[in-house]
Design a protein around this motif. Sequence first.
Motif, short mmCIF file in Angstrom:
data_model
loop_
_atom_site.label_atom_id
_atom_site.label_comp_id
_atom_site.label_asym_id
_atom_site.label_seq_id
_atom_site.Cartn_x
_atom_site.Cartn_y
_atom_site.Cartn_z
N ARG A 618 0.80 -1.22 0.00
CA ARG A 618 0.00 0.00 0.00
C ARG A 618 0.84 1.27 0.00
O ARG A 618 0.34 2.35 -0.34
N ASP A 619 2.12 1.19 0.36
CA ASP A 619 2.99 2.36 0.34
C ASP A 619 3.58 2.63 -1.04
O ASP A 619 4.21 3.67 -1.25
N ILE A 620 3.40 1.70 -1.97
CA ILE A 620 3.93 1.88 -3.32
C ILE A 620 3.07 2.91 -4.05
O ILE A 620 1.83 2.88 -3.99
N ILE A 621 3.71 3.82 -4.77
CA ILE A 621 3.02 4.86 -5.54
C ILE A 621 3.34 4.63 -7.02
O ILE A 621 4.51 4.66 -7.42
N LEU A 622 2.31 4.42 -7.83
CA LEU A 622 2.47 4.15 -9.26
C LEU A 622 1.96 5.33 -10.07
O LEU A 622 1.00 6.00 -9.69
N SER A 623 2.57 5.57 -11.20
CA SER A 623 2.15 6.64 -12.11
C SER A 623 2.55 6.24 -13.53
O SER A 623 3.06 5.13 -13.76
N ASN A 624 2.30 7.16 -14.48
CA ASN A 624 2.69 6.93 -15.87
C ASN A 624 2.10 5.60 -16.37
O ASN A 624 2.82 4.75 -16.91
N ASP A 625 0.76 5.44 -16.19
CA ASP A 625 0.07 4.21 -16.60
C ASP A 625 0.69 2.99 -15.94
O ASP A 625 0.87 1.93 -16.58
N ASN A 626 1.02 3.12 -14.67
CA ASN A 626 1.57 2.02 -13.86
C ASN A 626 2.93 1.54 -14.36
O ASN A 626 3.33 0.40 -14.10
N GLN A 627 3.67 2.42 -15.04
CA GLN A 627 5.01 2.05 -15.50
C GLN A 627 6.11 2.68 -14.65
O GLN A 627 7.26 2.27 -14.75
N THR A 628 5.75 3.65 -13.82
CA THR A 628 6.73 4.30 -12.94
C THR A 628 6.33 4.03 -11.49
O THR A 628 5.16 4.15 -11.14
N ALA A 629 7.33 3.68 -10.65
CA ALA A 629 7.06 3.31 -9.26
C ALA A 629 8.00 4.05 -8.33
O ALA A 629 9.18 4.27 -8.64
N THR A 630 7.44 4.46 -7.18
CA THR A 630 8.23 4.98 -6.07
C THR A 630 7.51 4.55 -4.79
O THR A 630 6.60 3.72 -4.84
N CYS A 631 7.92 5.13 -3.65
CA CYS A 631 7.36 4.66 -2.38
C CYS A 631 7.21 5.84 -1.44
O CYS A 631 7.96 6.83 -1.54
N SER A 632 6.22 5.75 -0.55
CA SER A 632 6.01 6.82 0.43
C SER A 632 6.68 6.53 1.77
O SER A 632 6.63 7.34 2.68
N SER A 633 7.32 5.37 1.90
CA SER A 633 7.93 4.96 3.17
C SER A 633 9.44 4.94 3.05
O SER A 633 10.01 4.76 1.96
N TYR A 634 10.12 5.10 4.22
CA TYR A 634 11.57 4.96 4.25
C TYR A 634 11.98 3.49 4.25
O TYR A 634 13.14 3.16 4.01
N ASP A 635 11.05 2.59 4.51
CA ASP A 635 11.33 1.15 4.48
C ASP A 635 11.11 0.61 3.08
O ASP A 635 10.36 1.17 2.28
N ASP A 636 11.78 -0.50 2.78
CA ASP A 636 11.65 -1.12 1.46
C ASP A 636 10.29 -1.80 1.33
O ASP A 636 9.86 -2.54 2.21
N ASP A 657 15.03 6.87 -12.29
CA ASP A 657 14.68 8.27 -12.51
C ASP A 657 15.18 9.17 -11.37
O ASP A 657 15.49 10.34 -11.60
N ARG A 658 15.22 8.64 -10.16
CA ARG A 658 15.64 9.42 -9.00
C ARG A 658 16.37 8.50 -8.03
O ARG A 658 15.93 7.38 -7.77
N TYR A 659 17.51 9.00 -7.50
CA TYR A 659 18.32 8.20 -6.57
C TYR A 659 18.94 9.15 -5.55
O TYR A 659 19.89 9.88 -5.86
N ALA A 753 9.65 -8.45 -10.22
CA ALA A 753 9.49 -7.87 -8.88
C ALA A 753 10.52 -6.78 -8.66
O ALA A 753 11.60 -6.75 -9.28
N LEU A 754 10.18 -5.86 -7.71
CA LEU A 754 11.03 -4.72 -7.39
C LEU A 754 10.73 -4.31 -5.95
O LEU A 754 9.58 -4.34 -5.52
N SER A 755 11.80 -3.96 -5.20
CA SER A 755 11.60 -3.35 -3.89
C SER A 755 12.40 -2.06 -3.82
O SER A 755 13.52 -1.98 -4.34
N LEU A 756 11.82 -1.02 -3.21
CA LEU A 756 12.45 0.29 -3.12
C LEU A 756 11.80 1.08 -2.00
O LEU A 756 10.75 0.69 -1.47
N ASN A 757 12.45 2.22 -1.64
CA ASN A 757 11.88 3.11 -0.64
C ASN A 757 11.67 4.47 -1.28
O ASN A 757 11.81 4.64 -2.50
N ARG A 758 11.38 5.49 -0.45
CA ARG A 758 11.00 6.79 -0.98
C ARG A 758 12.14 7.54 -1.63
O ARG A 758 11.91 8.57 -2.30
N ASN A 759 13.37 7.08 -1.48
CA ASN A 759 14.51 7.77 -2.09
C ASN A 759 14.77 7.34 -3.52
O ASN A 759 15.72 7.83 -4.13
#
Length: 782
Positions: A618-636, A657-659, A753-759
Motif C-alpha cells: 500500500r505504500d507503493i506509488i504508481l504513475s505513468n500508466d503504472n510504468q513508474t514506481a516509487t514509495c512513500s515509506s523509508y522502508d523497502d 529516474d531518481r536516486y 518484482a522490485l523493492s524500493l523506498n521513498r529515495n
Amino acid sequence: MEEELKCPVCGSLFREPIILPCSHNVCLPCARTIAVQTPDGEQHLPQPLLLSRGSGLPAGAAATPSLEHDAAAGPACSGAGGSAAGGLGGGAGGGGDHADKLSLYSETDSGYGSYTPSLKSPNGVRVLPMVPAPPGSSAAAARGAACSSLSSSSSSITCPQCHRSASLDHRGLRGFQRNRLLEAIVQRYQQGRGAVPGASAAAAVAICQLCDRTPPEPAATLCEQCDVLYCAACQLKCHPSRGPFAKHRLVQPPPPPAPAEAASGPTGAAQGAPSGGSGCKSPGGAGAGATGGSTARKFPTCPEHEMENYSMYCVSCRTPVCYLCLEEGRHAKHEVKPLGAMWKQHKAQLSQALNGVSDKAKEAKEFLVQLKNILQQIQENGLDYEACLVAQCDALVDALTRQKAKLLTKVTKEREHKLKMVWDQINHCTLKLRQSTGLMEYCLEVIKENDPSGFLQISDALIKRVQVSQEQWVKGALEPKVSAEFDLTLDSEPLLQAIHQLDFIQMKCRVPPIPLLQLEKCCTRNNSVTLAWRMPPFTHSPVDGYILELDDGAGGQFREVYVGKETLCTIDGLHFNSTYNARVKAFNSSGVGPYSKTVVLQTSDVAWFTFDPNSGHRDIILSNDNQTATCSSYDDRVVLGTAAFSKGVHYWELHVDRYDNHPDPAFGVARASVVKDMMLGKDDKAWAMYVDNNRSWFMHCNSHTNRTEGGVCKGATVGVLLDLNKHTLTFFINGQQQGPTAFSHVDGVFMPALSLNRNVQVTLHTGLEVPTNLGRPKLSGN
C-alpha cells in the motif's frame, strides 16, 4: 425540425412564443385562450365547503382578484379588470373565488397546481370562452369584457403538453418571459421555406401605432425601450425627448418584411395592424412584426428595468438579470455568474448531450439497414422453406396432400408473424429517429444563435430533452425482436402410417452440428488468446452450450478451458512465444456434437506488462500508466509485475529516474505470495539483486552472495534476463552483466518484482527483445 417549431395548442408555427414555468412554449395568442378561471360551479359553493377549501378563511372574506392582463393588456383591459374587481365584495361568491385560487396551488406555493382538463377541449386544457358582446357594442368592447373576466377572478394557465398548471400573478401573462430565440428560429425557418404563392403581404411600410387619423401616418421613429412606432406628430406629442423619455433611444423604423415573411401566416398582417384593433393587443406587437425579417434583433433589455440590458445570470432563479436587479431587486442575495460564461457553459453542455444523441441516431440508421436485411432474409428463407416443403410433400403419396397444405399454412403464418414483428419495429424505430433528428436540428439552430440571454432561457429545458432523447435508446432497443431463421423442420423418414401425425413439432432432437470458427474474430494479444465461433445456418438442432479445448502450447493433450453458452471466449495466462491449438464442440440433451476444425494461435514473442497496482504494497506509488514506481515509506516495499512467466526467455529493464541518499533498491523475480513489507530476496519467495551507489549483492532466503563492484545512480539502467529454458537469472547494469549468473535451477512460475523506498523512483520498460550484445560480466568482489 418543423415539429419543434409548432405550437401544441394551435398546431401552427409559433407566434410570439412565451416560456411557461414548466419550460414548454406556447403562442401568446393561444395562451390567452387556455387561461383557466375558477369554474362557475365553484363560485357559489355552500358555506361549510368554502370554509374547508379556503383553509379556514371566513366566507365573507373578499377575494383578491388576479390581474390576468398580459403584455398586450392596454388601458381598456386593465380598467375593465379594475372595475370588475372593485365590484366584488364579501359573500359566497368572493369566498368561493378565493378558495379556488388556493386550490390551484400545491406543495406550499410551488407555483404549480393540478386541474381536471375539460372534456370539451381536444388538447386537454380548458379554453377561456369569449364574453358575448352586448347588443350594439363593438368587437373591442367585447375583448375588453374578456379581459375584465380574467381580471375579476382567480386565473391560471395549464400547459397543453405536461398538463401542469401555474397561477398568474398581478402581471398576468406578462410575467412569462418571451422566447426570442425560438421566435428568431421560426422566422428564419419561414424565410428558408420561401414565399407562399397567392398569400397577401403585410403593410408596405411601417405605420404609426398611436395615430388617430384614418389611415394612420407612416412611422418615422421606433423607440427601442417602448417598442412603439411613432409618426413625427405623435412622437412630439406622446414621446418628447425630455423628462423620463430623455434616455430612450429613437431609431429609424425597420424596412418592410420580406415576401416570404409576409406570407408565413396570418400573424404577419395582424402584427402590422394598429394596436387599437384589439382590446388586449400588445403595443409592441406591430413593432415586433415590423422588425421581423433579415434585420438584426435589438439587444434584449430587462423587463423590470427597461433601460438596462442583461449582464448577469441568476443561478438560483435560472434567468438573466441586469445589474439593477442585483442591487435593488429580488436577486440581490442570489448566486449570480457572468452572462457570457454561463452562455458558453450551457452551450457546451447542450453540445455534449447532442453528441450522445447523434451517436444513437447513427446506430439507429445502421439498425434500420439491419432490419431491412432481415426482411430480405426472412423472404428468402421463407421461400427456401416452402420449396423444401413442397419437394418433400410431392415425393410422398396422395396421403400427404392434405398434410402438405397444413404445413404450408404454418410456414406462411410464421413468416407473416416475423414480417409483422420486424415492420412494427422498423416503424417504431423510424419514429424515434425522426423525433431525435428533429430535436438535433432544432438544437443546432439554437446553438448558432448569438443571444446569450435568449439561449439561457431555454438551454436547461433543451439539455434535459436531449438527455431524455438519448435515454430512450435503452439497451435492447436496437436489437431485432425476431430472428430471420425459421425453427421448423420436416422429417420425411417416418413410415406411411405416421403421415397424419407429421408436424413441425415433436421432432426427434439430434446432436448439434459442427460449430464454425470465425477466424476473422480470433486473435492473440500478449499472452492471451480470443476465440469466436457460431453455428452454421439452418441449424435445426437446439444447442445447450459449447466446450472449448486448448492444448498446452507444446503439442500436448487438449484440456477443457471453457464450458458455457457464449460464443466468444478469451483465455489469459498462457506462455509467451508459444503455439496453441484450439477446437470447440456443441452439446445438447441428446449428446455432444463433433469437434470443429482446429485453429492455431501464436502468442506474443515478447512480454508487455506494467506494475500491478493490486498486488503491490500500500505504500507503493504508481504513475505513468503504472510504468513508474516509487514509495512513500523509508522502508523497502515490494511491487510485482502484471505478467507471469513459466517458460521461454524474457528480458526487461528498469530506468532509475531518481536516486537520493544512497538507498538499496532490489530487482529480480518472485512468486505471487512474496512478502511485500521488506527488501526483495529476504524470504524464500524471491530471487533478487540489491545495489547501492558502489556495489551490488545477490540475495535469496536472506543469503547475500557475489558482491560485485559498480553501483547505480540517477539515469542508470538495470536489466533483468530470465531464461526459463536454461533455468537461470542474470542481471545487467548499463548494458554490462553485473557479476556472474545470479541464480541457477530457477524453475516454476515467476513474476517481475522490485523493492524500493521513498529515495528511489524507477520506470519499467518492457516488450524488449533479448539483447545479443550485452557486455561481459564484471568479476565479483568475493
